[in-house]
Design an enzyme around this catalytic site. Structure first.
Site, mmCIF file in Angstrom:
data_model
loop_
_atom_site.group_PDB
_atom_site.id
_atom_site.type_symbol
_atom_site.label_atom_id
_atom_site.label_comp_id
_atom_site.label_asym_id
_atom_site.label_seq_id
_atom_site.Cartn_x
_atom_site.Cartn_y
_atom_site.Cartn_z
ATOM 1 N N TRP A 318 0.838 -1.210 0.000
ATOM 2 C CA TRP A 318 0.000 0.000 0.000
ATOM 3 C C TRP A 318 0.870 1.257 0.000
ATOM 4 O O TRP A 318 0.537 2.255 -0.633
ATOM 5 C CB TRP A 318 -0.920 0.012 1.222
ATOM 6 C CG TRP A 318 -1.809 1.224 1.293
ATOM 7 C CD1 TRP A 318 -3.048 1.384 0.740
ATOM 8 C CD2 TRP A 318 -1.524 2.465 1.966
ATOM 9 N NE1 TRP A 318 -3.554 2.624 1.019
ATOM 10 C CE2 TRP A 318 -2.634 3.317 1.773
ATOM 11 C CE3 TRP A 318 -0.444 2.935 2.701
ATOM 12 C CZ2 TRP A 318 -2.692 4.612 2.298
ATOM 13 C CZ3 TRP A 318 -0.496 4.224 3.217
ATOM 14 C CH2 TRP A 318 -1.605 5.043 3.018
ATOM 15 N N HIS A 319 1.991 1.187 0.698
ATOM 16 C CA HIS A 319 2.838 2.374 0.818
ATOM 17 C C HIS A 319 3.618 2.686 -0.449
ATOM 18 O O HIS A 319 4.065 3.824 -0.612
ATOM 19 C CB HIS A 319 3.809 2.209 1.997
ATOM 20 C CG HIS A 319 3.193 2.511 3.321
ATOM 21 N ND1 HIS A 319 2.497 1.571 4.048
ATOM 22 C CD2 HIS A 319 3.146 3.657 4.052
ATOM 23 C CE1 HIS A 319 2.063 2.123 5.175
ATOM 24 N NE2 HIS A 319 2.439 3.378 5.200
ATOM 25 N N GLY A 320 3.801 1.732 -1.320
ATOM 26 C CA GLY A 320 4.542 2.048 -2.531
ATOM 27 C C GLY A 320 4.768 0.833 -3.409
ATOM 28 O O GLY A 320 4.730 -0.314 -2.941
#
Length: 469
Positions: A318-320
């Site tokens: 989700w973060h990258g």
């Protein structure tokens, strides 16, 4: 660019709030929707259409789920809504990552799409998914007013970088809210504190991380490496929590109450506690919509550990779009699992200071995985932290002396010390204490605002780290 951004922000907010407060009753939502779309379009005009598509798609899906509630079609429309949201998110955020992975694995030469990432897409897609899921579960009433639903999706204070707001958190206030001078004042103070955290601490200490991470990692000392990752730890905390404070403050000024997103995570005595205090709205989202539906801790310890790893793989991605983010998620999944198995009991029997030291070490190593993209960079930095390039050097000592005051300020501000002091003054029961409290609550936010604005105008380094998520 920084200067023009500041001018836009400080021109936009006064004009918006004047229009908002003057507008009668239901017109406030119309003003808020137009203002939010204008705010977003200023940064990314084309992607306003994508946001409007997501808004309309989930509005229609919510109506269809309600219409066919209790039957198989309702579940079909829920699946359709979730798939559309995930496909949009994956296409814009992960397409190039998947193409690059395929090229490496199979020796192909598929050209990347090079699409710019829509700002805040990870946040507003999660918000709209929570709406259709909650409607399907019967935990939220379907929204029949498209204007009100559009306000929920596009609301500009938390649109860019959270906190992630579930529909049911603001459902009532979308059509029934009010503000008074006390609420507006409280919101303005919160905004000023958040802006100061971002500009005065995150921006300035982030310059140290930018300098150290750009050095030859094979030549830096352990002192320099630890200073660098400590700087990044403070930068990302004050950057993100500062933005959350600003969003919460602006929301209060309009009569909305957004959830808290941080609770002094760096004083945690375990990884489990850290993730109850860091990015609270994201942790709550994954727990409610992924971990519990997978079975949570209800199906035995082995299944619980599997669920933890699934959730944290998704949290990392989700973060990258990068293998380092997946590794970062798995790093925390491993230690969360150890704490569930036996380590948590051991930590609970140790002095709290020992737990804080343990958690801080793991979190700092985790930030190395998060901040650096390639295996070579990550391994090189970890070796430097272990002393491969020497323990001390003149450069590290110089940087330490140069930033010692800022480190001390950041360390104190990352604890509840100031908050406790304010509460003690407020409830001191003495005239002097209450007088100091009342003077401080009026003067300090103004000073912070002046210093922050001056800092932005004068600065050339002004990133928002979570914009890319």
């Amino acid at each position: 660019m920084v200067f023009s951004s500041v001018l836009f922000l400080f021109r936009f907010l006064p004009v918006f709030f004047i229009c908002y407060y003057v507008a009668p009753g239901r017109m406030k939502n119309f003003i808020l929707l137009l203002g939010s779309l204008f705010f977003y379009a200023w940064g990314e005009p084309v992607y306003v259409l994508l946001m409007l598509f997501s808004t309309l798609s989930d509005y229609v899906h919510g109506r269809l789920i309600e219409k066919y509630r209790g039957g198989g079609r309702a579940k079909l429309f829920l699946v359709s809504s979730v798939l559309i949201n995930l496909l949009v998110l994956c296409f814009f955020k992960y397409a190039d990552f998947l193409i690059q992975t395929v090229n490496v694995l199979f020796g192909t030469s598929i050209p990347p799409l090079n699409l710019p990432l829509p700002i805040g897409i990870s946040f507003y897609t999660f918000q709209t998914m929570s709406y259709t899921i909650d409607v399907y579960r019967g935990e939220a009433e379907v929204q029949r007013n498209l204007l009100d639903f559009g306000v929920f999706v596009t609301m500009f204070p938390q649109l860019i970088a959270g906190p992630i707001v579930k529909y049911r958190d603001v459902e009532e206030r979308l059509h029934n809210r009010s503000v008074d001078i006390c609420t507006v004042s409280c919101g303005m103070k919160r905004f000023c504190v958040g802006l100061a955290k971002k500009v005065l601490i995150a921006n300035n200490i982030g310059e140290l991380w930018s300098e150290i991470s750009g050095m030859n990692l094979g030549e830096i000392s352990a002192l320099t490496a630890w200073l660098g990752i400590l700087a990044f730890a403070f930068q990302i905390y004050f950057d993100f929590s500062g933005y959350s404070d600003m969003a919460i403050g602006l929301g209060k000024m309009m009569g909305f109450y957004f959830p808290e997103n941080f609770n002094y995570p760096y004083i945690s005595a375990s990884v489990t506690e850290f993730w109850r205090r860091w990015h609270i709205s994201l942790g709550s989202w994954f727990r409610e919509y992924v971990y519990i539906p997978l079975g949570g801790n209800r199906k035995g310890l082995p299944r619980q550990l599997v669920n933890i790893f699934i959730v944290w793989m998704l949290t990392g991605i989700w973060h990258g779009a990068g293998w380092n983010f997946l590794l970062w998620g798995l790093w925390f999944a491993f230690f969360l699992s150890l704490e569930k198995l036996f380590l948590g009991k051991i930590l609970s029997g140790l002095p709290r200071a020992a737990g804080i030291l343990y958690n801080s070490l793991l979190v700092l190593v985790g930030w190395v995985l998060f901040a650096l993209e390639t295996p070579e960079q990550i391994w090189g930095y970890l070796k430097a932290m272990a002393g491969a390039g020497g323990v001390l050097d003149s450069q590290g000592l110089y940087l330490g002396r140069q930033y010692i005051v800022l480190f001390a300020l950041a360390a104190v501000a990352a604890t509840p010390l100031f908050t406790r002091l304010v509460k003690q003054l407020e409830h001191s029961g003495t005239g002097l204490g209450i007088g100091v409290y009342r003077l401080g609550e009026k003067v300090i936010p103004v000073i912070l605002l002046i210093l922050a604005v001056a800092g932005i105008v004068d600065a050339s380094y002004n990133p928002f780290l979570y914009f890319r998520f």
